[in-house]
Design a protein around this motif. Structure first.
Motif, PDB file in Angstrom:
ATOM      1  N   ALA A   5      75.261 167.553  88.431  1.00 16.41           N
ATOM      2  CA  ALA A   5      75.205 165.986  89.323  1.00 16.41           C
ATOM      3  C   ALA A   5      73.923 165.854  89.652  1.00 16.41           C
ATOM      4  O   ALA A   5      72.963 166.117  89.514  1.00 16.41           O
ATOM      5  CB  ALA A   5      75.594 167.241  90.493  1.00 16.41           C
ATOM      6  N   ILE A   6      74.237 164.183  90.031  1.00 18.08           N
ATOM      7  CA  ILE A   6      72.933 163.156  90.086  1.00 18.08           C
ATOM      8  C   ILE A   6      72.663 162.951  91.830  1.00 18.08           C
ATOM      9  O   ILE A   6      74.108 162.092  92.303  1.00 18.08           O
ATOM     10  CB  ILE A   6      72.357 162.339  89.128  1.00 18.08           C
ATOM     11  N   VAL A   7      72.008 162.906  92.316  1.00 22.29           N
ATOM     12  CA  VAL A   7      72.505 162.394  93.593  1.00 22.29           C
ATOM     13  C   VAL A   7      71.009 161.063  93.951  1.00 22.29           C
ATOM     14  O   VAL A   7      69.997 161.309  93.366  1.00 22.29           O
ATOM     15  CB  VAL A   7      72.055 162.976  95.174  1.00 22.29           C
ATOM     16  N   ASP A   8      71.431 159.786  93.793  1.00 25.07           N
ATOM     17  CA  ASP A   8      70.681 159.100  93.852  1.00 25.07           C
ATOM     18  C   ASP A   8      71.034 157.221  94.636  1.00 25.07           C
ATOM     19  O   ASP A   8      72.430 157.146  94.193  1.00 25.07           O
ATOM     20  CB  ASP A   8      69.667 158.226  92.542  1.00 25.07           C
ATOM     21  N   ARG A  11      71.911 152.721  91.792  1.00 26.61           N
ATOM     22  CA  ARG A  11      73.580 152.997  90.897  1.00 26.61           C
ATOM     23  C   ARG A  11      73.028 152.634  89.530  1.00 26.61           C
ATOM     24  O   ARG A  11      73.102 153.273  88.318  1.00 26.61           O
ATOM     25  CB  ARG A  11      74.738 152.057  91.216  1.00 26.61           C
ATOM     26  N   LEU A  14      71.252 156.020  87.608  1.00 28.87           N
ATOM     27  CA  LEU A  14      72.507 156.974  88.523  1.00 28.87           C
ATOM     28  C   LEU A  14      73.564 156.332  86.331  1.00 28.87           C
ATOM     29  O   LEU A  14      73.696 157.256  85.883  1.00 28.87           O
ATOM     30  CB  LEU A  14      73.922 156.972  88.727  1.00 28.87           C
ATOM     31  N   GLN A  15      73.384 155.580  86.042  1.00 32.71           N
ATOM     32  CA  GLN A  15      74.384 154.925  84.785  1.00 32.71           C
ATOM     33  C   GLN A  15      73.482 155.181  83.899  1.00 32.71           C
ATOM     34  O   GLN A  15      73.335 156.012  83.161  1.00 32.71           O
ATOM     35  CB  GLN A  15      74.755 153.805  84.986  1.00 32.71           C
ATOM     36  N   LYS A  18      73.021 159.192  83.332  1.00 33.62           N
ATOM     37  CA  LYS A  18      74.662 159.530  82.286  1.00 33.62           C
ATOM     38  C   LYS A  18      74.410 159.248  80.501  1.00 33.62           C
ATOM     39  O   LYS A  18      74.765 160.489  80.577  1.00 33.62           O
ATOM     40  CB  LYS A  18      75.262 158.625  82.735  1.00 33.62           C
ATOM     41  N   TRP A  30      78.893 167.066  82.866  1.00 34.46           N
ATOM     42  CA  TRP A  30      79.218 166.090  84.651  1.00 34.46           C
ATOM     43  C   TRP A  30      79.515 166.101  85.534  1.00 34.46           C
ATOM     44  O   TRP A  30      81.151 167.059  85.611  1.00 34.46           O
ATOM     45  CB  TRP A  30      79.114 164.157  83.941  1.00 34.46           C
ATOM     46  N   GLU A  33      78.596 162.051  90.821  1.00 32.94           N
ATOM     47  CA  GLU A  33      77.754 161.722  91.706  1.00 32.94           C
ATOM     48  C   GLU A  33      77.544 161.257  93.130  1.00 32.94           C
ATOM     49  O   GLU A  33      78.578 161.445  93.486  1.00 32.94           O
ATOM     50  CB  GLU A  33      77.179 160.463  90.972  1.00 32.94           C
ATOM     51  N   GLY A  40      75.832 163.698  99.025  1.00 31.99           N
ATOM     52  CA  GLY A  40      75.272 165.106  97.748  1.00 31.99           C
ATOM     53  C   GLY A  40      75.284 165.848  98.311  1.00 31.99           C
ATOM     54  O   GLY A  40      76.167 166.478  97.955  1.00 31.99           O
ATOM     55  N   THR A  54      67.726 165.007  92.352  1.00 32.01           N
ATOM     56  CA  THR A  54      68.099 164.359  93.674  1.00 32.01           C
ATOM     57  C   THR A  54      66.494 163.289  93.514  1.00 32.01           C
ATOM     58  O   THR A  54      65.810 163.553  93.170  1.00 32.01           O
ATOM     59  CB  THR A  54      68.875 164.668  94.332  1.00 32.01           C
TER      60      THR A  54
END
Length: 539
Positions: A5-8, A11, A14-15, A18, A30, A33, A40, A54
């Motif tokens: 999982a990604i927390v940011d 955007r 994030l993309q 991925k 995945w 997010e 998160g 994160t």
């Protein structure tokens, strides 16, 4: 697959993440997010990812506060911080929260891949440990009844070590022993014509049936009791009663129980048993005394309780005709059986010497008594060897044994005869090659040849073959003629010599290949076993 999982709050990040993460190569997927720490938290709670990547500076809730809360909620997944700021205080806080890594933006794809690979490798290692721990706990749960059974047997025979003779050391199911009184009922299966015709495998079936009958009948008289076999034809029922209970009523129940056991086993199994009732003991540590008294009552057959029944009670004045107290200690039988089953010849010989030494100090030991002891002990030998896959009659014809027993008239004759038979058994080919032991050792040697480069101990292999470490050590030495560690070392050094003679690797590379990280130690072992230094083979 491993969930990431990604927390940011960006955007674009994030993309980009991925797209950059090599999901298939990492065997990962995945997990979701979030754009801030609060979202998160919800993401991690619902998705339960294995890895969280994160940022720190985010709206609503920052990354460090999110991590702190996750750890408070016992989230044990891996956390990687990816921040655009490099700050010592933040890094220190991250360490306190057990963060796997602290990276600065921007990050290259190779670095990201390497970091994730390292973290996933740690996860895999932890998962393997968890699986092994679960297997161990499951095995312990599976073996717990057997461990408790052995504990009860030792408590009855008097072989518990002194450190286990306190109330705190009692297994949980037997803690109530400290609040009750105890008495042992000794059960001796008579070797009559019918019993002597049974094969050893039939004996096992009848022992199981006797156990069921004893426990079922005992329930009619007592609510608290344990049944355990000791050796050969002997077993005990340990009965517990409330402290201060009516002694006369307790004795009546014990006597009625004894009569009913004799009748049931005769009617249902067509077998004959003798029963002895030991003295009532206030402390559970005195249970072995009651055991000895129960079997002494059977042996002397002095105080018969019921006419036409082989049911006897212990009396303080029980003595032989000459006035000497004669005992066949259950503890000796029990320890001797254990020594023979594990092929500990020296220990078995010592036990015989100690027992016969005590016997010689008593007066009134008759030839009949000596021969009776020999018969009992020979029955124990037969049963012990059967448990490890051997048939005693195939080694010693029964006619020969019967003739030899007639010549045993003194305790020292018994000692010489027993020690000679113990030596013959422990040194025989049948003992060294019996199928159960051979199968275990064959597995071990094959495993060593296939995994010599891995770290391994005798305890590791003992878990694989379900044999105790000490017992397995003895079996391995008997079968191979050398200890486990010596055998493993010899296999490794022989393989190292093959690799060195190919002259494609340096000494330190060969050492690592065969399981040694310490090169000087490897060189020392190599010279000790081959007579030359490893460098001499690659010149």
């Amino acid at each position: 697959m491993w969930k990431i999982a990604i927390v940011d709050d960006e955007r674009q990040v994030l993309q980009g993440m991925k797209r950059a993460i090599p999901w298939d190569a990492l065997d990962a997927e995945w997990a979701g997010e979030a754009l801030n720490g609060e979202d998160g938290l919800e993401l991690v709670r619902s998705a339960q990812p294995d890895i969280v990547i994160t940022d720190i500076y985010m709206p609503v809730m920052n990354g460090l506060d999110m991590i702190e809360q996750l750890r408070k909620e016992d989230f044990n997944g891996k956390i990687i911080i990816l921040s655009g700021y490099s700050d010592f205080e933040h890094a220190r806080q991250a360490l306190r929260y057990n963060v796997s890594d602290y990276l600065s933006k921007p990050i290259s794809i190779p670095t990201l891949k390497a970091i994730l690979g390292k973290v996933i490798q740690e996860l895999a290692g932890e998962e393997e440990k968890r699986i092994k721990q679960d297997e161990l706990e499951q095995k312990l749960r599976m073996y717990e009844p057997f461990i408790e059974k052995e504990w009860v047997k030792s408590a009855a025979a008097g072989t518990l070590e002194s450190s286990y003779r306190s109330g705190e050391s009692l297994p949980q199911p037997y803690r109530f022993w400290t609040e009750t009184e105890h008495v042992v009922i000794g059960i001796d299966l008579v070797r009559d014509i019918r019993a002597s015709e049974l094969t050893l495998s039939d004996w096992n079936l009848f022992r199981f049936a006797i156990s069921n009958i004893v426990c079922e009948v005992a329930q009619e008289f007592f609510s608290s009791f344990e049944y355990t076999e000791l050796h050969s034809t002997r077993s005990v029922l340990i009965v517990h009663s409330e402290a201060g209970s009516n002694k006369e009523q307790l004795v009546q129940h014990l006597e009625r129980l004894g009569v009913q056991l004799i009748d049931c086993i005769k009617n249902y199994l067509k077998l004959v048993i003798r029963i002895g009732i030991g003295g009532i003991k206030a402390q559970w540590t005195e249970i072995p005394d009651s055991t000895e008294e129960a079997f002494r009552a059977i042996d002397l057959r002095d105080k018969r309780i019921a006419c036409s029944y082989d049911l006897y009670a212990y009396g303080e004045a029980m003595q032989s005709d000459s006035g000497a107290i004669v005992m066949r200690p259950t503890k000796f039988y029990f320890e001797l059986a254990g020594a023979i089953k594990s092929s500990q010849e020296t220990q078995a010989q010592q036990l015989v010497d100690e027992f016969v030494g005590q016997l010689e100090q008593q007066t009134g030991i008759t030839p009949d008594y000596v021969q009776m002891l020999a018969g009992e002990l020979w029955g124990i030998f037969a049963y012990c060897l059967y448990e490890v896959g051997m048939v005693l009659d195939e080694m010693f014809p029964s006619e020969l044994i019967a003739k030899e027993m007639i010549g045993l008239t003194r305790p020292k004759d018994l000692a010489s005869w027993l020690k000679d038979k113990i030596s013959s058994i422990c040194s025989s080919r049948q003992w060294r090659g019996n199928s159960k032991h051979r199968q275990a050792v064959d597995f071990m040697t094959q495993y060593i040849h296939e995994h010599y480069a891995d770290e391994m101990t005798l305890a590791d292999l003992a878990d694989k073959v379900y044999i105790s470490r000490n017992h397995l050590s003895i079996i391995f030495k008997n079968m191979t003629g050398e200890t486990f560690n010596n055998y493993l070392t010899r296999v490794r050094i022989e393989k190292a010599r093959e690799l060195l003679m190919e002259r494609n690797m340096l000494v330190y590379e060969v050492a690592e290949r065969v399981g040694y990280k310490n090169v000087p130690y490897f060189s020392t072992l190599f010279k000790k076993l081959t007579g030359m230094n490893p460098t001499e083979l690659i010149k």
